[in-house]
Scaffold this active site. Structure first.
Site, PDB file in Angstrom:
ATOM      1  N   LYS A 219       0.870  -1.184   0.000  1.00 30.26           N
ATOM      2  CA  LYS A 219       0.000   0.000   0.000  1.00 30.26           C
ATOM      3  C   LYS A 219       0.904   1.230   0.000  1.00 30.26           C
ATOM      4  O   LYS A 219       1.133   1.878   1.032  1.00 30.26           O
ATOM      5  CB  LYS A 219      -0.931  -0.034   1.217  1.00 30.26           C
ATOM      6  CG  LYS A 219      -2.165   0.843   1.016  1.00 30.26           C
ATOM      7  CD  LYS A 219      -3.248   0.497   2.007  1.00 30.26           C
ATOM      8  CE  LYS A 219      -4.342   1.527   2.027  1.00 30.26           C
ATOM      9  NZ  LYS A 219      -5.056   1.698   0.757  1.00 30.26           N
TER      10      LYS A 219
HETATM   11  N1  PXG Z   1      -7.684  -2.240  -2.841  1.00 27.98           N
HETATM   12  C1  PXG Z   1      -7.037  -1.049  -2.917  1.00 27.98           C
HETATM   13  C2  PXG Z   1      -6.196  -0.775  -4.100  1.00 27.98           C
HETATM   14  C3  PXG Z   1      -7.152  -0.124  -1.870  1.00 27.98           C
HETATM   15  O1  PXG Z   1      -6.496   1.034  -1.943  1.00 27.98           O
HETATM   16  C4  PXG Z   1      -8.658  -1.662  -0.729  1.00 27.98           C
HETATM   17  C5  PXG Z   1      -8.473  -2.547  -1.783  1.00 27.98           C
HETATM   18  C6  PXG Z   1      -9.518  -2.061   0.421  1.00 27.98           C
HETATM   19  O2  PXG Z   1      -8.723  -2.372   1.556  1.00 27.98           O
HETATM   20  P1  PXG Z   1      -9.271  -2.186   3.044  1.00 27.98           P
HETATM   21  O3  PXG Z   1      -8.118  -2.565   3.903  1.00 27.98           O
HETATM   22  O4  PXG Z   1      -9.669  -0.743   3.206  1.00 27.98           O
HETATM   23  O5  PXG Z   1     -10.407  -3.091   3.194  1.00 27.98           O
HETATM   24  C7  PXG Z   1      -7.958  -0.424  -0.759  1.00 27.98           C
HETATM   25  C8  PXG Z   1      -8.046   0.561   0.363  1.00 27.98           C
HETATM   26  C9  PXG Z   1     -10.701   6.106  -0.743  1.00 27.98           C
HETATM   27  C10 PXG Z   1      -9.493   5.241  -0.557  1.00 27.98           C
HETATM   28  O6  PXG Z   1     -10.548   7.331  -0.750  1.00 27.98           O
HETATM   29  C11 PXG Z   1      -9.642   3.892  -0.343  1.00 27.98           C
HETATM   30  C12 PXG Z   1      -8.525   3.072  -0.173  1.00 27.98           C
HETATM   31  C13 PXG Z   1      -7.303   3.649  -0.239  1.00 27.98           C
HETATM   32  C14 PXG Z   1      -7.167   5.011  -0.466  1.00 27.98           C
HETATM   33  C15 PXG Z   1      -8.271   5.828  -0.604  1.00 27.98           C
HETATM   34  O7  PXG Z   1     -11.798   5.561  -0.898  1.00 27.98           O
HETATM   35  N2  PXG Z   1      -8.786   1.723   0.002  1.00 27.98           N
END
Ligand code: PXG
Length: 290
Positions: free
Chosen positions: A149
């Site tokens: 990430k």
């Molecule tokens: N895939 C990607 C590429 C992400 O960035 C998720 C899946 C979901 O992961 P989690 O741990 O949240 O269940 C993410 C994470 C936004 C935003 O503004 C969302 C993410 C990252 C940055 C911004 O909606 N999601």
């Protein structure tokens, strides 16, 4: 709103990073998006594990222990008197020179932003999202592993631009082999014959904290759950589809590339998992206030 910035809590207006920070110059850094529900941080340990693993993968040594980082998150929430919050935790390579050599950056920059959470409109959950499969492919893991990430989100942003141009809510990204990977900022699941399937991270997905929680919940509900590759054609033919992420939680997707998924309405299993996930967020978490 106070921002945690390199060990201090300072007003938002004063929280500024240097133009020489490699997080800005090169997207060299890592981050997390976390949520607190009713004064409890959801799966904080898992988010911190992912943060430290992402940092390790880019050889970034975070100058704060996990325990210290955990305390910093809780302290920032308390300083802002927040109970339901979105938490953005960022660690950059720090200030260096204009070359990309990370050895020139002696001190990583750490900041934590906590803010009120902006929720998706309720009708998105009731009616489901319309999505497209983007032309932009997910990064190949041999180039930039999507399991990291990192602050380098241009791959996802390019896909997002396609989504915006199409006037859609989200975009589904495939890997270069044509297998479904994930959405631009969420993980993806399909339901087929009453079983849930999500792509293995090797297909080009981040190991989402929400994804993991949904896999667990499916298990406790007696719904078979699998991490298996599937193609766009299999996505079109699924009975149900939903996306998962910290901000979205569990959100139905009902149309892909103009085609209905199932009957074009949020599916039964999707709604069940959404409800159970919401329960879980109320039940567990690290308490912010004593
Ligand atoms: N895939 C990607 C590429 C992400 O960035 C998720 C899946 C979901 O992961 P989690 O741990 O949240 O269940 C993410 C994470 C936004 C935003 O503004 C969302 C993410 C990252 C940055 C911004 O909606 N999601």
């Amino acid at each position: 709103m106070l921002i945690y910035f390199n060990g201090e809590l300072i007003p938002k207006e004063e929280a500024k990073v240097s133009v020489y920070d490699h997080g800005l110059l090169y997207g060299d850094g890592v981050f997390e998006g976390i949520r607190s529900y009713n004064g409890k941080v959801f799966r904080l340990a898992q988010h911190l594990n992912r943060l430290y693993n992402s940092a390790l993968a880019i050889a970034l040594k975070i100058p704060l222990s996990r325990e210290g980082m955990r305390e910093a998150v809780l302290k920032t929430l308390r300083a802002n008197k927040l109970r339901n919050a979105y938490i953005r935790l960022v660690v950059t390579r720090g200030i260096g020179d204009l070359g990309l050599d990370p050895r020139k950056c002696p001190k990583p920059t750490i900041f934590i932003i906590t803010d009120k959470i902006k929720l998706y409109p309720e009708e998105f959950y009731e009616n489901g999202l319309e999505v497209i499969v983007t032309k932009t492919k997910r990064n190949i893991k041999e180039a930039l592993n999507p399991e990291i990430k990192s602050l380098n989100y241009l791959n996802n942003i390019l896909a997002r631009i396609e989504v915006n141009r199409a006037g859609m809510a989200e975009g589904i990204m495939t890997n270069v082999e044509g297998y479904v990977a994930e959405a631009t900022a969420d993980n993806i699941f399909i339901v087929r014959d009453k079983e849930v399937i999500t792509p293995p991270t090797e297909m080009g997905a981040l190991r989402g904290i929400t994804r993991d929680a949904v896999l667990e919940i499916a298990g406790t509900l007696g719904i078979k759950a699998h991490e298996l590759p599937f193609t766009v054609k299999e996505l079109y033919g699924a009975d149900e589809c939903f996306l998962t992420g910290t901000a979205a939680e569990v959100i139905p997707a009902v149309k892909v590339d103009g085609k209905n998924i199932g009957d074009g309405k949020p599916g039964e299993i999707t709604l069940k998992l959404r409800e159970e996930f919401r329960r879980l967020t109320q039940r567990e978490g690290t308490p912010v206030y004593k």
